[in-house]
Scaffold this active site. Structure first.
Site, PDB file in Angstrom:
ATOM      1  N   ASN A   9      -1.251   6.890   2.438  1.00 28.93           N
ATOM      2  CA  ASN A   9      -1.882   5.568   1.630  1.00 28.93           C
ATOM      3  C   ASN A   9      -3.029   5.040   2.019  1.00 28.93           C
ATOM      4  O   ASN A   9      -3.332   4.786   3.793  1.00 28.93           O
ATOM      5  CB  ASN A   9      -0.611   4.409   0.875  1.00 28.93           C
ATOM      6  CG  ASN A   9      -0.222   3.501   1.726  1.00 28.93           C
ATOM      7  OD1 ASN A   9       0.021   3.812   2.710  1.00 28.93           O
ATOM      8  ND2 ASN A   9      -0.707   2.933   1.976  1.00 28.93           N
ATOM      9  N   SER A  64       8.614   6.908   9.357  1.00 31.60           N
ATOM     10  CA  SER A  64       8.615   7.294   8.103  1.00 31.60           C
ATOM     11  C   SER A  64       8.248   8.891   7.305  1.00 31.60           C
ATOM     12  O   SER A  64       7.004   8.734   7.460  1.00 31.60           O
ATOM     13  CB  SER A  64       8.475   6.056   7.595  1.00 31.60           C
ATOM     14  OG  SER A  64       8.644   5.082   7.222  1.00 31.60           O
ATOM     15  N   TYR A  81      10.833  -6.163  10.918  1.00 34.02           N
ATOM     16  CA  TYR A  81      11.049  -7.394   9.149  1.00 34.02           C
ATOM     17  C   TYR A  81      12.406  -7.203   8.933  1.00 34.02           C
ATOM     18  O   TYR A  81      12.861  -7.930   7.710  1.00 34.02           O
ATOM     19  CB  TYR A  81      10.599  -6.627   8.181  1.00 34.02           C
ATOM     20  CG  TYR A  81      10.171  -5.530   7.914  1.00 34.02           C
ATOM     21  CD1 TYR A  81      11.022  -4.665   7.082  1.00 34.02           C
ATOM     22  CD2 TYR A  81       9.079  -4.105   8.303  1.00 34.02           C
ATOM     23  CE1 TYR A  81      11.237  -3.464   7.169  1.00 34.02           C
ATOM     24  CE2 TYR A  81       9.627  -2.866   8.568  1.00 34.02           C
ATOM     25  CZ  TYR A  81      10.498  -2.487   7.386  1.00 34.02           C
ATOM     26  OH  TYR A  81      10.543  -1.120   7.642  1.00 34.02           O
ATOM     27  N   GLU A  82      13.244  -6.593   9.617  1.00 36.07           N
ATOM     28  CA  GLU A  82      15.115  -5.982   9.307  1.00 36.07           C
ATOM     29  C   GLU A  82      15.800  -7.627  10.261  1.00 36.07           C
ATOM     30  O   GLU A  82      16.602  -7.442   9.872  1.00 36.07           O
ATOM     31  CB  GLU A  82      15.553  -5.184   9.623  1.00 36.07           C
ATOM     32  CG  GLU A  82      14.782  -3.576   9.180  1.00 36.07           C
ATOM     33  CD  GLU A  82      15.230  -3.018   9.906  1.00 36.07           C
ATOM     34  OE1 GLU A  82      16.502  -2.298   9.684  1.00 36.07           O
ATOM     35  OE2 GLU A  82      14.796  -2.039  10.519  1.00 36.07           O
ATOM     36  N   ALA A  96       4.079   6.057   9.762  1.00 30.44           N
ATOM     37  CA  ALA A  96       3.211   5.651   8.996  1.00 30.44           C
ATOM     38  C   ALA A  96       2.996   4.293   8.871  1.00 30.44           C
ATOM     39  O   ALA A  96       2.790   3.579   9.013  1.00 30.44           O
ATOM     40  CB  ALA A  96       4.825   5.699   7.255  1.00 30.44           C
ATOM     41  N   HIS A 110       8.008   2.396  -0.808  1.00 23.68           N
ATOM     42  CA  HIS A 110       7.807   2.922   0.659  1.00 23.68           C
ATOM     43  C   HIS A 110       8.319   4.700   0.517  1.00 23.68           C
ATOM     44  O   HIS A 110       7.887   5.544   0.967  1.00 23.68           O
ATOM     45  CB  HIS A 110       9.152   2.580   0.914  1.00 23.68           C
ATOM     46  CG  HIS A 110      10.127   3.102   2.062  1.00 23.68           C
ATOM     47  ND1 HIS A 110       9.145   3.382   2.970  1.00 23.68           N
ATOM     48  CD2 HIS A 110      11.469   3.922   2.287  1.00 23.68           C
ATOM     49  CE1 HIS A 110       9.901   3.487   4.005  1.00 23.68           C
ATOM     50  NE2 HIS A 110      11.044   4.554   3.023  1.00 23.68           N
ATOM     51  N   HIS A 159      12.821  -2.535  12.696  1.00 28.29           N
ATOM     52  CA  HIS A 159      11.954  -3.444  12.654  1.00 28.29           C
ATOM     53  C   HIS A 159      12.003  -4.893  12.362  1.00 28.29           C
ATOM     54  O   HIS A 159      13.095  -5.109  12.102  1.00 28.29           O
ATOM     55  CB  HIS A 159      11.507  -2.614  11.558  1.00 28.29           C
ATOM     56  CG  HIS A 159      10.620  -1.314  10.655  1.00 28.29           C
ATOM     57  ND1 HIS A 159      12.027  -0.370  10.745  1.00 28.29           N
ATOM     58  CD2 HIS A 159       9.950  -1.066  10.972  1.00 28.29           C
ATOM     59  CE1 HIS A 159      11.120   0.893  10.108  1.00 28.29           C
ATOM     60  NE2 HIS A 159      10.324   0.861  10.601  1.00 28.29           N
ATOM     61  N   MET A 185       3.403  -1.175  10.258  1.00 32.17           N
ATOM     62  CA  MET A 185       4.842  -2.152  10.476  1.00 32.17           C
ATOM     63  C   MET A 185       5.653  -2.037  11.366  1.00 32.17           C
ATOM     64  O   MET A 185       6.811  -2.356  12.066  1.00 32.17           O
ATOM     65  CB  MET A 185       5.478  -3.160   9.055  1.00 32.17           C
ATOM     66  CG  MET A 185       4.666  -2.870   7.822  1.00 32.17           C
ATOM     67  SD  MET A 185       6.262  -2.946   6.947  1.00 32.17           S
ATOM     68  CE  MET A 185       4.847  -2.813   5.291  1.00 32.17           C
ATOM     69  N   SER A 186       4.753  -1.405  12.641  1.00 36.40           N
ATOM     70  CA  SER A 186       6.001  -0.692  13.789  1.00 36.40           C
ATOM     71  C   SER A 186       4.661  -0.880  15.017  1.00 36.40           C
ATOM     72  O   SER A 186       3.707  -1.579  15.059  1.00 36.40           O
ATOM     73  CB  SER A 186       6.425   0.415  13.547  1.00 36.40           C
ATOM     74  OG  SER A 186       5.345   1.483  13.348  1.00 36.40           O
ATOM     75  N   HIS A 196      14.912   6.859   7.768  1.00 40.09           N
ATOM     76  CA  HIS A 196      15.264   7.318   8.832  1.00 40.09           C
ATOM     77  C   HIS A 196      16.488   7.244   8.808  1.00 40.09           C
ATOM     78  O   HIS A 196      17.665   6.706   8.218  1.00 40.09           O
ATOM     79  CB  HIS A 196      15.027   6.098   8.904  1.00 40.09           C
ATOM     80  CG  HIS A 196      13.850   4.855   9.172  1.00 40.09           C
ATOM     81  ND1 HIS A 196      12.703   5.193  10.892  1.00 40.09           N
ATOM     82  CD2 HIS A 196      12.697   4.909   8.543  1.00 40.09           C
ATOM     83  CE1 HIS A 196      11.730   4.841  10.544  1.00 40.09           C
ATOM     84  NE2 HIS A 196      11.027   4.518   9.038  1.00 40.09           N
TER      85      HIS A 196
HETATM   86  N1  HPA Z   1       0.775  -0.788   4.295  1.00 38.81           N
HETATM   87  C1  HPA Z   1       1.334  -1.324   5.703  1.00 38.81           C
HETATM   88  N2  HPA Z   1       2.915  -0.316   6.574  1.00 38.81           N
HETATM   89  C2  HPA Z   1       2.249   1.113   5.896  1.00 38.81           C
HETATM   90  C3  HPA Z   1       1.222   0.994   4.854  1.00 38.81           C
HETATM   91  C4  HPA Z   1       0.610   0.112   3.496  1.00 38.81           C
HETATM   92  O1  HPA Z   1      -0.283   0.608   3.412  1.00 38.81           O
HETATM   93  N3  HPA Z   1       1.767   2.559   4.592  1.00 38.81           N
HETATM   94  C5  HPA Z   1       2.649   3.099   5.124  1.00 38.81           C
HETATM   95  N4  HPA Z   1       2.884   1.852   6.397  1.00 38.81           N
END
Ligand code: HPA
Length: 271
Positions: A228, A31, A86-87, A114, A240, A84, A204-205, A62
């Protein structure tokens, strides 16, 4: 043959027909890291919908295409957008494209993502090379324990990345990535737990792709863009849009690092 195997065969054929197997490296762009694809010379863009067997992603930010061409003189294939778990995708689907590319002969896999950082003192954005992961996604793309034991991340390729970062003047951190199912961000208590488990970042990837590519015989590396501070380490709620924006802010550092790395890969004997 299972339905998944049949889809994988289709993707192998489409990628082979597109000449993707002649790339030296595949780079999966996370991302906000998509702008690297604009720098590819002689770019051929292959939207996922035109590639039989390619699972598509609906996540905003994406693009959903492969970009074939040269970067810093090295033939590459960039995967701009991934699907992903989660999709509703399976471990096989999220790792299908990198696995097929490795089976076609692409020897080096660089995964990017990310991620939320677990160190309050790391600036946003920062880049972190993943030295290992903790797979908390509850699935694996591998069908036997005999393949893919140990860490999938190649230490020598890791050293090459560290040297490239130094040359490019990029402060590259190293650490462990906790791979979570998502799509919700963590609670404060979960973030404390991941830190005590030994993680430095959460996302998450990546883990499924790393396991599959390693088992298929590639040397694998991965870089997180820390977009973050994970929940509870900062008073700002993660969303996001903020993740994509921070990824875009890292474009210059990220591009400098990848170019320096590719120059080093280009100087290596082709494997
Ligand atoms: N948590 C999980 N996945 C993420 C985060 C997060 O804080 N930031 C970017 N992808």
């Amino acid at each position: 043959m299972t339905a998944a195997q049949a889809e994988r065969e289709k993707l192998l054929e489409s990628l082979d027909a597109a000449g993707a197997g002649s790339a030296r490296a595949v780079i999966v762009l996370g991302s906000g890291l998509g702008p690297l694809a604009e720098e590819v010379e002689g770019a051929r863009r292959l939207p996922y919908e035109g590639l039989a067997g390619m699972p598509e992603s609906a996540v905003p930010g994406h693009a959903g295409r492969l970009v074939l061409g040269e970067l810093s003189g090295v033939p590459v294939v960039l995967q701009q957008g991934r699907c992903h778990l989660y999709e509703g995708r399976t471990a096989e689907e999220v790792s299908r494209c990198v696995r097929c590319l490795v089976e076609l002969g692409v020897g080096t896999v660089l995964l990017t993502n990310a991620a939320g950082g677990l160190h309050a003192e790391w600036p946003i954005p920062s880049l972190m090379r993943i030295t290992d992961h903790i797979n908390l996604q509850g699935v694996t793309p591998l069908d036997s324990s005999g393949r893919g034991y140990g860490t999938p991340y190649d230490p020598e390729l890791g050293s090459l990345i560290d040297a490239a970062a130094e040359e490019a003047g990029v402060a590259l951190r190293t650490g462990v990535y906790a791979a979570l199912p998502g799509p919700t961000y963590e609670t404060h208590a979960e973030v404390r737990m991941h830190g005590s488990f030994g993680a430095d970042a959460v996302g998450m990837s990546t883990a499924q792709e790393a396991l599959a590519a390693h088992a298929a015989g590639a040397r694998v590396a991965a870089i997180s863009c820390i977009t973050n501070h994970a929940a509870g380490l900062s008073h700002i709620e993660t969303n996001h849009e903020e993740v994509v924006e921070a990824g875009l802010k890292a474009t210059e550092q990220f591009t400098g690092l990848i170019r320096a790395l590719l120059t080093r890969l280009g100087a290596e004997e082709p494997s």
